[in-house]
Design a protein around this motif. Structure first.
Motif, PDB file in Angstrom:
ATOM      1  N   PRO A  38       0.829  -1.199   0.000  1.00  0.00           N
ATOM      2  CA  PRO A  38       0.000   0.000   0.000  1.00  0.00           C
ATOM      3  C   PRO A  38       0.871   1.260   0.000  1.00  0.00           C
ATOM      4  O   PRO A  38       2.039   1.237   0.402  1.00  0.00           O
ATOM      5  CB  PRO A  38      -0.796  -0.109   1.301  1.00  0.00           C
ATOM      6  CG  PRO A  38       0.085  -0.898   2.214  1.00  0.00           C
ATOM      7  CD  PRO A  38       0.846  -1.857   1.319  1.00  0.00           C
ATOM      8  N   TYR A  39       0.286   2.347  -0.466  1.00  0.00           N
ATOM      9  CA  TYR A  39       0.966   3.632  -0.526  1.00  0.00           C
ATOM     10  C   TYR A  39       1.480   4.022   0.855  1.00  0.00           C
ATOM     11  O   TYR A  39       0.749   3.952   1.841  1.00  0.00           O
ATOM     12  CB  TYR A  39      -0.021   4.682  -1.051  1.00  0.00           C
ATOM     13  CG  TYR A  39       0.482   6.100  -0.983  1.00  0.00           C
ATOM     14  CD1 TYR A  39       1.425   6.554  -1.896  1.00  0.00           C
ATOM     15  CD2 TYR A  39       0.002   6.985  -0.027  1.00  0.00           C
ATOM     16  CE1 TYR A  39       1.889   7.854  -1.847  1.00  0.00           C
ATOM     17  CE2 TYR A  39       0.457   8.291   0.020  1.00  0.00           C
ATOM     18  CZ  TYR A  39       1.398   8.725  -0.892  1.00  0.00           C
ATOM     19  OH  TYR A  39       1.851  10.012  -0.839  1.00  0.00           O
ATOM     20  N   ASP A  40       2.715   4.416   0.909  1.00  0.00           N
ATOM     21  CA  ASP A  40       3.349   4.829   2.158  1.00  0.00           C
ATOM     22  C   ASP A  40       3.667   6.323   2.049  1.00  0.00           C
ATOM     23  O   ASP A  40       4.592   6.723   1.331  1.00  0.00           O
ATOM     24  CB  ASP A  40       4.623   4.018   2.389  1.00  0.00           C
ATOM     25  CG  ASP A  40       5.321   4.335   3.695  1.00  0.00           C
ATOM     26  OD1 ASP A  40       5.315   5.508   4.128  1.00  0.00           O
ATOM     27  OD2 ASP A  40       5.905   3.404   4.268  1.00  0.00           O
ATOM     28  N   SER A  42       5.052   8.470   4.068  1.00  0.00           N
ATOM     29  CA  SER A  42       6.389   8.914   4.479  1.00  0.00           C
ATOM     30  C   SER A  42       7.438   8.547   3.435  1.00  0.00           C
ATOM     31  O   SER A  42       8.381   9.306   3.188  1.00  0.00           O
ATOM     32  CB  SER A  42       6.755   8.343   5.850  1.00  0.00           C
ATOM     33  OG  SER A  42       6.810   6.938   5.802  1.00  0.00           O
ATOM     34  N   GLU A  43       7.266   7.409   2.786  1.00  0.00           N
ATOM     35  CA  GLU A  43       8.184   6.998   1.725  1.00  0.00           C
ATOM     36  C   GLU A  43       8.087   7.965   0.533  1.00  0.00           C
ATOM     37  O   GLU A  43       9.099   8.359  -0.045  1.00  0.00           O
ATOM     38  CB  GLU A  43       7.835   5.567   1.287  1.00  0.00           C
ATOM     39  CG  GLU A  43       8.864   4.890   0.453  1.00  0.00           C
ATOM     40  CD  GLU A  43       8.477   3.440   0.174  1.00  0.00           C
ATOM     41  OE1 GLU A  43       7.624   3.208  -0.713  1.00  0.00           O
ATOM     42  OE2 GLU A  43       9.013   2.561   0.854  1.00  0.00           O
ATOM     43  N   ALA A  44       6.866   8.350   0.200  1.00  0.00           N
ATOM     44  CA  ALA A  44       6.661   9.289  -0.905  1.00  0.00           C
ATOM     45  C   ALA A  44       7.264  10.649  -0.576  1.00  0.00           C
ATOM     46  O   ALA A  44       7.941  11.262  -1.413  1.00  0.00           O
ATOM     47  CB  ALA A  44       5.173   9.425  -1.211  1.00  0.00           C
ATOM     48  N   ARG A  45       7.031  11.127   0.640  1.00  0.00           N
ATOM     49  CA  ARG A  45       7.574  12.430   1.043  1.00  0.00           C
ATOM     50  C   ARG A  45       9.102  12.400   0.991  1.00  0.00           C
ATOM     51  O   ARG A  45       9.738  13.356   0.528  1.00  0.00           O
ATOM     52  CB  ARG A  45       7.092  12.816   2.435  1.00  0.00           C
ATOM     53  CG  ARG A  45       5.620  13.189   2.489  1.00  0.00           C
ATOM     54  CD  ARG A  45       5.204  13.686   3.868  1.00  0.00           C
ATOM     55  NE  ARG A  45       5.828  14.952   4.212  1.00  0.00           N
ATOM     56  CZ  ARG A  45       5.451  16.145   3.758  1.00  0.00           C
ATOM     57  NH1 ARG A  45       4.437  16.227   2.920  1.00  0.00           N
ATOM     58  NH2 ARG A  45       6.070  17.239   4.140  1.00  0.00           N
ATOM     59  N   ALA A  46       9.701  11.310   1.447  1.00  0.00           N
ATOM     60  CA  ALA A  46      11.161  11.185   1.430  1.00  0.00           C
ATOM     61  C   ALA A  46      11.679  11.187  -0.011  1.00  0.00           C
ATOM     62  O   ALA A  46      12.711  11.808  -0.311  1.00  0.00           O
ATOM     63  CB  ALA A  46      11.596   9.924   2.167  1.00  0.00           C
ATOM     64  N   PHE A  47      10.974  10.495  -0.902  1.00  0.00           N
ATOM     65  CA  PHE A  47      11.375  10.484  -2.305  1.00  0.00           C
ATOM     66  C   PHE A  47      11.371  11.896  -2.877  1.00  0.00           C
ATOM     67  O   PHE A  47      12.351  12.341  -3.481  1.00  0.00           O
ATOM     68  CB  PHE A  47      10.456   9.573  -3.129  1.00  0.00           C
ATOM     69  CG  PHE A  47      10.659   9.746  -4.602  1.00  0.00           C
ATOM     70  CD1 PHE A  47      11.768   9.183  -5.223  1.00  0.00           C
ATOM     71  CD2 PHE A  47       9.779  10.504  -5.363  1.00  0.00           C
ATOM     72  CE1 PHE A  47      11.977   9.371  -6.585  1.00  0.00           C
ATOM     73  CE2 PHE A  47       9.988  10.694  -6.715  1.00  0.00           C
ATOM     74  CZ  PHE A  47      11.088  10.128  -7.329  1.00  0.00           C
ATOM     75  N   TRP A  48      10.260  12.612  -2.707  1.00  0.00           N
ATOM     76  CA  TRP A  48      10.147  13.955  -3.280  1.00  0.00           C
ATOM     77  C   TRP A  48      11.115  14.929  -2.612  1.00  0.00           C
ATOM     78  O   TRP A  48      11.618  15.842  -3.263  1.00  0.00           O
ATOM     79  CB  TRP A  48       8.706  14.459  -3.231  1.00  0.00           C
ATOM     80  CG  TRP A  48       7.822  13.720  -4.187  1.00  0.00           C
ATOM     81  CD1 TRP A  48       6.799  12.883  -3.873  1.00  0.00           C
ATOM     82  CD2 TRP A  48       7.905  13.727  -5.621  1.00  0.00           C
ATOM     83  NE1 TRP A  48       6.235  12.370  -5.030  1.00  0.00           N
ATOM     84  CE2 TRP A  48       6.903  12.869  -6.108  1.00  0.00           C
ATOM     85  CE3 TRP A  48       8.735  14.367  -6.535  1.00  0.00           C
ATOM     86  CZ2 TRP A  48       6.699  12.652  -7.460  1.00  0.00           C
ATOM     87  CZ3 TRP A  48       8.535  14.152  -7.893  1.00  0.00           C
ATOM     88  CH2 TRP A  48       7.530  13.301  -8.344  1.00  0.00           C
ATOM     89  N   GLN A  49      11.402  14.734  -1.338  1.00  0.00           N
ATOM     90  CA  GLN A  49      12.402  15.578  -0.681  1.00  0.00           C
ATOM     91  C   GLN A  49      13.765  15.351  -1.333  1.00  0.00           C
ATOM     92  O   GLN A  49      14.522  16.302  -1.559  1.00  0.00           O
ATOM     93  CB  GLN A  49      12.484  15.276   0.823  1.00  0.00           C
ATOM     94  CG  GLN A  49      13.479  16.152   1.566  1.00  0.00           C
ATOM     95  CD  GLN A  49      13.121  17.622   1.545  1.00  0.00           C
ATOM     96  OE1 GLN A  49      12.037  17.991   1.976  1.00  0.00           O
ATOM     97  NE2 GLN A  49      14.022  18.471   1.052  1.00  0.00           N
ATOM     98  N   GLY A  50      14.073  14.103  -1.660  1.00  0.00           N
ATOM     99  CA  GLY A  50      15.322  13.802  -2.356  1.00  0.00           C
ATOM    100  C   GLY A  50      15.393  14.460  -3.723  1.00  0.00           C
ATOM    101  O   GLY A  50      16.449  14.951  -4.131  1.00  0.00           O
TER     102      GLY A  50
END
Length: 173
Positions: A38-40, A42-50
């Motif tokens: 399932p969509y995570d 915090s994982e998405a936010r970390a990706f876009w922050q990168g």
């Protein structure tokens, strides 16, 4: 009316919630984007922050398609850092929100991205996409050349294997 613009690092940080929603929409559509269901959040936010962090060094560009303040699509390019590849880049994460597809937004994003890459002397671009996906059909219409398929290259968010089709394009030719 949809407009395409490139984000600075600061603008990208501010857009993380909207970009994360685009990613959520694609994961829920079972698009192979490098993330699993399932969509995570915090994982998405970390990706876009990168991605935002990478914008400051000049080796990444991030474009968004917006209707007013509503971000409805995105695409990015990462430029090769190796000394023997100063002319090359990789297209990544072309995403158009499901309810906005079929309106030419992917085409607009890609055309603007290609123009930006040329301005930065990046004229050989590569990308990969899930074999058999709707996205795969877009690239040949935009002049991209299919190189080949690697079967079972990645996973869909639901865990099933998907092949990956590789493309390249010489810009400005």
């Amino acid at each position: 009316m949809t407009t395409i613009r490139f984000l600075s690092a600061e603008e990208a940080v501010a857009a993380i919630p909207a970009l994360s929603e685009l990613l959520r929409d694609s994961i829920e559509d079972n698009a192979s984007m490098g993330f699993m269901a399932p969509y995570d959040r915090s994982e998405a936010r970390a990706f876009w922050q990168g991605v935002a962090d990478g914008l400051g060094d000049g080796f990444t560009v991030l474009a968004v398609a917006a209707n007013g303040d509503d971000i409805v699509g995105t695409v990015q390019a990462g430029f090769a850092r190796k000394p023997n590849q100063p002319h090359r880049g990789d297209v990544m994460k072309l995403i158009v929100r499901r309810d906005m597809r079929g309106r030419g937004i992917a085409r607009l994003l890609m055309e603007r991205l290609e123009a930006e890459c040329l301005k930065r002397d990046r004229w050989l671009m590569v990308l990969d996409t899930a074999t058999g996906s709707a996205a795969e059909a877009i690239y040949p219409r935009l002049g991209w050349q299919r190189v080949g398929v690697v079967p079972e290259y990645a996973l869909y968010p639901d865990g099933g294997y998907c092949g990956t089709t590789f493309f390249y394009k010489r810009l400005g030719v």
